[in-house]
Design an enzyme around this catalytic site. Structure first.
Site, mmCIF file in Angstrom:
data_model
loop_
_atom_site.group_PDB
_atom_site.id
_atom_site.type_symbol
_atom_site.label_atom_id
_atom_site.label_comp_id
_atom_site.label_asym_id
_atom_site.label_seq_id
_atom_site.Cartn_x
_atom_site.Cartn_y
_atom_site.Cartn_z
ATOM 1 N N HIS A 17 0.975 -1.363 0.331
ATOM 2 C CA HIS A 17 -0.244 -0.209 0.044
ATOM 3 C C HIS A 17 0.799 1.137 -0.412
ATOM 4 O O HIS A 17 0.702 2.347 -0.955
ATOM 5 C CB HIS A 17 -1.094 -0.064 1.317
ATOM 6 C CG HIS A 17 -2.163 -1.224 1.816
ATOM 7 N ND1 HIS A 17 -2.172 -1.479 2.507
ATOM 8 C CD2 HIS A 17 -2.836 -1.668 0.176
ATOM 9 C CE1 HIS A 17 -2.716 -2.779 2.312
ATOM 10 N NE2 HIS A 17 -3.473 -2.614 1.046
ATOM 11 N N LYS A 41 -16.690 -7.354 6.265
ATOM 12 C CA LYS A 41 -15.409 -8.132 6.274
ATOM 13 C C LYS A 41 -15.121 -7.560 8.026
ATOM 14 O O LYS A 41 -16.086 -6.432 8.627
ATOM 15 C CB LYS A 41 -13.876 -7.535 6.218
ATOM 16 C CG LYS A 41 -13.937 -7.414 4.762
ATOM 17 C CD LYS A 41 -12.498 -7.285 4.068
ATOM 18 C CE LYS A 41 -12.225 -7.294 2.776
ATOM 19 N NZ LYS A 41 -10.982 -6.298 2.591
ATOM 20 N N ARG A 90 -2.260 -5.701 -8.003
ATOM 21 C CA ARG A 90 -1.533 -6.433 -7.886
ATOM 22 C C ARG A 90 -1.125 -7.839 -9.101
ATOM 23 O O ARG A 90 -1.543 -7.688 -10.161
ATOM 24 C CB ARG A 90 -1.591 -7.275 -6.282
ATOM 25 C CG ARG A 90 -1.441 -6.539 -5.416
ATOM 26 C CD ARG A 90 -1.678 -6.787 -4.321
ATOM 27 N NE ARG A 90 -3.502 -7.322 -4.123
ATOM 28 C CZ ARG A 90 -3.524 -7.743 -3.254
ATOM 29 N NH1 ARG A 90 -3.614 -7.498 -1.909
ATOM 30 N NH2 ARG A 90 -5.265 -8.285 -3.477
ATOM 31 N N SER A 128 -3.410 -7.114 3.481
ATOM 32 C CA SER A 128 -3.351 -7.629 4.725
ATOM 33 C C SER A 128 -3.882 -8.629 5.027
ATOM 34 O O SER A 128 -3.310 -9.228 6.061
ATOM 35 C CB SER A 128 -4.198 -6.309 4.959
ATOM 36 O OG SER A 128 -4.496 -5.154 4.235
HETATM 37 O O1 PNS Z 1 -8.739 -2.836 0.600
HETATM 38 P P1 PNS Z 1 -10.162 -3.775 -0.046
HETATM 39 O O2 PNS Z 1 -11.123 -4.195 0.741
HETATM 40 O O3 PNS Z 1 -9.798 -4.405 -1.860
HETATM 41 O O4 PNS Z 1 -11.407 -2.363 -0.724
HETATM 42 C C1 PNS Z 1 -11.812 -2.249 -1.070
HETATM 43 C C2 PNS Z 1 -12.693 -1.116 -0.787
HETATM 44 C C3 PNS Z 1 -13.123 -0.953 0.748
HETATM 45 C C4 PNS Z 1 -12.299 0.129 -1.810
HETATM 46 C C5 PNS Z 1 -14.544 -1.806 -1.330
HETATM 47 O O5 PNS Z 1 -15.014 -3.105 -0.664
HETATM 48 C C6 PNS Z 1 -15.493 -0.270 -1.623
HETATM 49 O O6 PNS Z 1 -15.209 1.339 -2.346
HETATM 50 N N1 PNS Z 1 -15.912 -0.042 -0.718
HETATM 51 C C7 PNS Z 1 -17.169 0.966 -0.078
HETATM 52 C C8 PNS Z 1 -18.314 0.176 -1.231
HETATM 53 C C9 PNS Z 1 -19.008 1.231 -2.702
HETATM 54 O O7 PNS Z 1 -18.865 2.190 -3.164
HETATM 55 N N2 PNS Z 1 -18.954 0.375 -3.186
HETATM 56 C C10 PNS Z 1 -20.118 -0.177 -4.263
HETATM 57 C C11 PNS Z 1 -18.084 0.173 -5.221
HETATM 58 S S1 PNS Z 1 -17.889 -1.230 -5.710
#
Ligand code: PNS
Length: 164
Positions: A17, A41, A90, A128
């Site tokens: 990150h 989560k 990745r 993570s």
């Molecule tokens: O680090 P991560 O868990 O892969 O991040 C994922 C994240 C938090 C960026 C994604 O789950 C997110 O954007 N969550 C917010 C809810 C949202 O906007 N969902 C719709 C778009 S897919």
């Protein structure tokens, strides 16, 4: 000002990150790292703890702001009139989920573009989740996270205990 939002769970922040944040900082005038609440989560660290670890891990960067958001990611950008999302990519295995998220976000708000930054090969395997798994079996996570994150993870796991 050219501002981008780098969203994620950051539970906890890894060197992968940090690499994406450092490189984003060279491309954008300001990078907002947004710690997102994810109802699906069960995190090791609460949002405040994740933000504090991010503040420490990015203290060498002048154009980074750490923030948090609960709800739709695009609402965070719309409220602040920000048009760019940064995501790290990745392995190929990331592509499908990232393609889906970028497509949904563009459908919800056509003004917002997702920009992908390819991870360095040395961090391709890093996540993570894998950091927490290795640490939970008493493995050494020094090459994956900062010293502060390592101590925080070990403290959550009840302190590092001796290997047999
Ligand atoms: O680090 P991560 O868990 O892969 O991040 C994922 C994240 C938090 C960026 C994604 O789950 C997110 O954007 N969550 C917010 C809810 C949202 O906007 N969902 C719709 C778009 S897919």
């Amino acid at each position: 000002m050219n501002i981008a939002v780098y969203p994620g769970s950051f539970d906890p922040v890894t060197l992968g990150h940090i690499d994406i944040i450092e490189r984003s900082c060279k491309v954008f005038d300001k990078v907002i790292v947004a710690v997102m609440f994810n109802k699906n989560k069960k995190p090791m660290f609460d949002v405040g703890e994740r933000m504090a670890l991010l503040v420490d891990a990015t203290k060498h960067l002048e154009n980074v702001v750490i923030d948090s958001h609960e709800g739709l990611l695009i609402d965070y950008l719309i409220e602040r009139d920000i048009k760019v999302l940064v995501k790290g990519l990745r392995a190929i295995s990331d592509f499908e989920a990232e393609f889906q998220m970028a497509s949904v976000n563009r459908k919800l708000c056509s003004d917002i573009e997702t920009v992908f930054i390819m991870t360095r090969t040395e961090y391709m395997y890093l996540s993570s989740s894998i950091v927490k798994e290795v640490a939970s079996f008493n493995g050494d996570i020094s090459d994956f996270v900062t010293e502060e994150v390592k101590m925080a993870v070990e403290s959550k796991l009840g302190g590092k205990h001796e290997r047999d």
